[in-house]
Design a protein around this motif. Structure first.
Motif, short mmCIF file in Angstrom:
data_model
loop_
_atom_site.label_atom_id
_atom_site.label_comp_id
_atom_site.label_asym_id
_atom_site.label_seq_id
_atom_site.Cartn_x
_atom_site.Cartn_y
_atom_site.Cartn_z
N GLN A 1 0.78 -1.26 -0.06
CA GLN A 1 0.00 -0.05 -0.09
C GLN A 1 0.99 1.16 0.04
O GLN A 1 1.49 1.68 0.92
CB GLN A 1 -0.83 -0.03 1.16
N SER A 2 0.99 1.81 -1.08
CA SER A 2 1.79 3.31 -1.16
C SER A 2 1.38 4.32 -0.40
O SER A 2 -0.16 4.36 0.00
CB SER A 2 1.87 3.72 -2.53
N MET A 3 2.05 5.04 0.37
CA MET A 3 1.62 6.23 1.17
C MET A 3 2.45 7.52 0.77
O MET A 3 3.73 7.35 0.45
CB MET A 3 1.60 5.93 2.58
N ARG A 4 1.75 8.65 0.51
CA ARG A 4 2.59 10.03 0.43
C ARG A 4 3.62 10.32 1.44
O ARG A 4 3.04 10.06 2.58
CB ARG A 4 1.44 11.01 0.06
N TRP A 5 4.66 10.67 0.96
CA TRP A 5 5.62 11.06 1.91
C TRP A 5 5.15 12.39 2.40
O TRP A 5 4.97 13.48 1.71
CB TRP A 5 7.14 11.32 1.52
N ALA B 1 16.14 18.95 -13.09
CA ALA B 1 14.94 19.53 -12.37
C ALA B 1 13.73 19.19 -12.81
O ALA B 1 12.68 18.92 -12.02
CB ALA B 1 14.95 21.21 -12.48
N GLN B 2 13.66 18.94 -14.14
CA GLN B 2 12.22 18.61 -14.69
C GLN B 2 11.87 17.14 -14.30
O GLN B 2 10.88 16.85 -13.87
CB GLN B 2 12.50 18.56 -16.31
N ARG B 3 12.77 16.35 -14.15
CA ARG B 3 12.55 15.03 -13.66
C ARG B 3 12.22 14.90 -11.98
O ARG B 3 11.52 14.16 -11.67
CB ARG B 3 13.97 14.14 -13.92
N ALA B 4 13.08 15.87 -11.37
CA ALA B 4 12.64 16.05 -9.91
C ALA B 4 11.46 16.41 -9.91
O ALA B 4 10.41 15.95 -8.87
CB ALA B 4 13.75 16.99 -9.38
N ARG B 5 11.01 17.39 -10.78
CA ARG B 5 9.41 17.76 -10.35
C ARG B 5 8.48 16.74 -10.82
O ARG B 5 7.31 16.85 -10.30
CB ARG B 5 9.23 19.27 -11.38
N THR B 6 8.82 16.17 -11.94
CA THR B 6 7.71 14.94 -12.24
C THR B 6 7.49 13.85 -11.14
O THR B 6 6.80 13.37 -10.73
CB THR B 6 8.46 14.43 -13.56
N LEU B 7 8.81 13.78 -10.40
CA LEU B 7 8.83 12.61 -9.53
C LEU B 7 7.79 13.37 -8.11
O LEU B 7 7.12 12.43 -7.67
CB LEU B 7 10.18 12.23 -9.05
N ALA B 8 8.23 14.56 -7.86
CA ALA B 8 7.33 15.32 -6.91
C ALA B 8 5.75 15.19 -7.15
O ALA B 8 5.11 14.86 -6.41
CB ALA B 8 7.92 16.45 -6.80
N ALA B 9 5.52 15.24 -8.53
CA ALA B 9 4.07 15.27 -8.87
C ALA B 9 3.49 14.02 -8.81
O ALA B 9 2.44 13.75 -8.20
CB ALA B 9 3.96 15.98 -10.28
N HIS B 10 4.27 12.95 -9.25
CA HIS B 10 3.87 11.48 -9.04
C HIS B 10 3.58 11.10 -7.53
O HIS B 10 2.64 10.58 -7.13
CB HIS B 10 4.89 10.53 -9.53
N SER B 11 4.57 11.48 -6.82
CA SER B 11 4.44 11.43 -5.24
C SER B 11 3.45 11.89 -4.60
O SER B 11 2.55 11.41 -3.62
CB SER B 11 5.89 11.83 -4.48
N ALA B 12 3.18 13.19 -5.09
CA ALA B 12 1.85 13.98 -4.58
C ALA B 12 0.43 13.31 -4.83
O ALA B 12 -0.42 13.55 -4.21
CB ALA B 12 1.98 15.40 -4.89
N GLU B 13 0.40 12.41 -5.73
CA GLU B 13 -0.70 11.77 -5.96
C GLU B 13 -1.08 10.43 -5.21
O GLU B 13 -2.14 9.95 -5.28
CB GLU B 13 -0.81 11.45 -7.65
N LEU B 14 -0.05 10.11 -4.52
CA LEU B 14 -0.10 8.85 -3.71
C LEU B 14 -1.21 9.03 -2.52
O LEU B 14 -1.45 10.27 -2.09
CB LEU B 14 1.16 8.51 -3.15
N PRO B 15 -1.77 8.02 -1.81
CA PRO B 15 -2.53 8.13 -0.93
C PRO B 15 -2.00 9.08 0.49
O PRO B 15 -0.67 8.56 0.62
CB PRO B 15 -2.95 6.85 -0.50
#
Length: 358
Positions: A161-165, A329-343
């Motif tokens: 079960q993923s969880m947002r950091w 920076a682009q990849r870092a922002r993309t990873l941050a956006a994906h992480s923000a979508e987690l439960p």
């Protein structure tokens, strides 16, 4: 519901479990954190009610060496405060406790480094404790909560079960420069987390790294424990050094240089910051390989330089690349956006509540 959270090792374990523990407390559940003595201050700093179970810090892989004392201490706690569910991390001792109490167990970790073999070894080493407590075996966790973004998980990682950091660190009184970007300059943060006094950069010196960055026009901040700041402030010149809450300063940074710790790396991922990682152990290397493999970091291992390579020059070149190449920076922002979508922790808490209600 009464939930017993258990942690050992570094302060990162406390900071990692704090959001879920706070969510449970805010929802009206009773919580208690069982931790080692060196982690008591960290627990207090993030407002978690904590009880000490061992005087020394537990290290992952040492379950067999400390299992008897830790289990006995946890059993004593649960005789006085009876939980309905146990939440544990890397150690399998809390899992054994839950089996003994016949209550659900939730494993809550950051699964970025392959650990299946180490887990099997740890479980085998706990066999004497299973026999002592009259248990026939150690069941699988009722729920596995993983803080690692799915894109960074090892290929063979178990279903979870993923969880947002949600960043949690010890705080201090803030000053405006901590949460605002410098005008006309890029900002680079250097930190070794809470486990080490200073970043270990073999073959180089921290002063040389600072000079390289300032000559490139960057503002340099060093987030360090108070004792490290006192020891190194004079030699580092006009650099801000001291305890800077990472969750506050991270969004103002263009680059962070660090050791590969879990709290550090995930807080920077959360903020979308490119990273230069100097791993100081195998776990940090796994972190560096995962984040650099995604394109949001560069791994520089000064302990294993290539033929004819100077560690300082490697670091300097990597810093220039990370600051000048917008792809990081682009990849870092993309990873941050994906992480923000987690439960969120609140979302995951609802699954935990359902476990206890069975």
């Amino acid at each position: 519901m009464k939930i017993l959270f258990t942690v050992g090792g570094s302060q990162a374990a406390v900071f990692g479990v704090a959001p879920l523990a706070a969510a449970a407390r805010n929802a009206g559940h009773e919580i208690l954190l069982a931790a080692d003595e060196p982690l008591m201050d960290a627990a207090r700093s993030v407002a978690l009610p904590a009880v000490c179970i061992t005087p020394e810090r537990m290290r992952y892989g040492q379950d067999a060496l400390t299992a008897t004392d830790r289990i006995d201490a946890l059993l004593e706690v649960t005789r006085q405060w009876t939980p309905d569910l146990v939440v544990g991390g890397l150690s399998h001792v809390p899992r054994l406790l839950a089996a003994r109490l016949k209550i659900p167990f939730v494993r809550h970790i950051w699964y970025i480094a392959p650990m299946a073999r180490r887990d099997r070894t740890a479980v085998a080493e706990l066999q004497p404790q299973l026999e002592r407590l009259g248990l026939s075996g150690l069941p699988e966790p009722d729920l596995f909560v993983d803080l690692c973004p799915p894109a960074l998980r090892p290929p063979a990682a178990p279903a979870a079960q993923s969880m947002r950091w949600v960043p949690r660190v010890s705080q201090r009184r803030l000053e405006p420069w901590m949460y605002t970007r410098p005008e006309g300059r890029r900002r680079v943060l250097i930190t070794a987390g809470t486990r080490n006094l200073m970043l270990d950069t073999p073959g180089s010196s921290l002063r040389r790294m600072v000079d390289t960055l300032t000559e490139a026009g960057a503002e340099v901040l060093i987030a360090a424990l108070p004792e490290a700041a006192e020891r190194h402030r004079a030699e580092l010149g006009a650099v801000r050094i001291g305890w800077i809450p990472l969750d506050v300063v991270a969004p103002t940074c263009d680059l962070a240089v660090h050791h590969g710790g879990a709290t550090t790396a995930m807080t920077l991922i959360h903020a979308g910051v490119p990273q230069l990682i100097h791993p100081d152990n195998g776990y940090g290397r796994a972190v560096a390989e995962a984040v650099s493999g995604y394109g949001a970091a560069v791994l520089v291992d000064g302990h294993r330089p290539g033929p004819g390579q100077d560690p300082h020059e490697q670091t300097a070149a990597a810093c220039r690349d990370l600051l000048d190449n917008p792809s990081y920076a682009q990849r870092a922002r993309t990873l941050a956006a994906h992480s923000a979508e987690l439960p969120t922790p609140d979302d995951v808490l609802r699954r935990i509540e359902a476990l206890a209600a069975r």
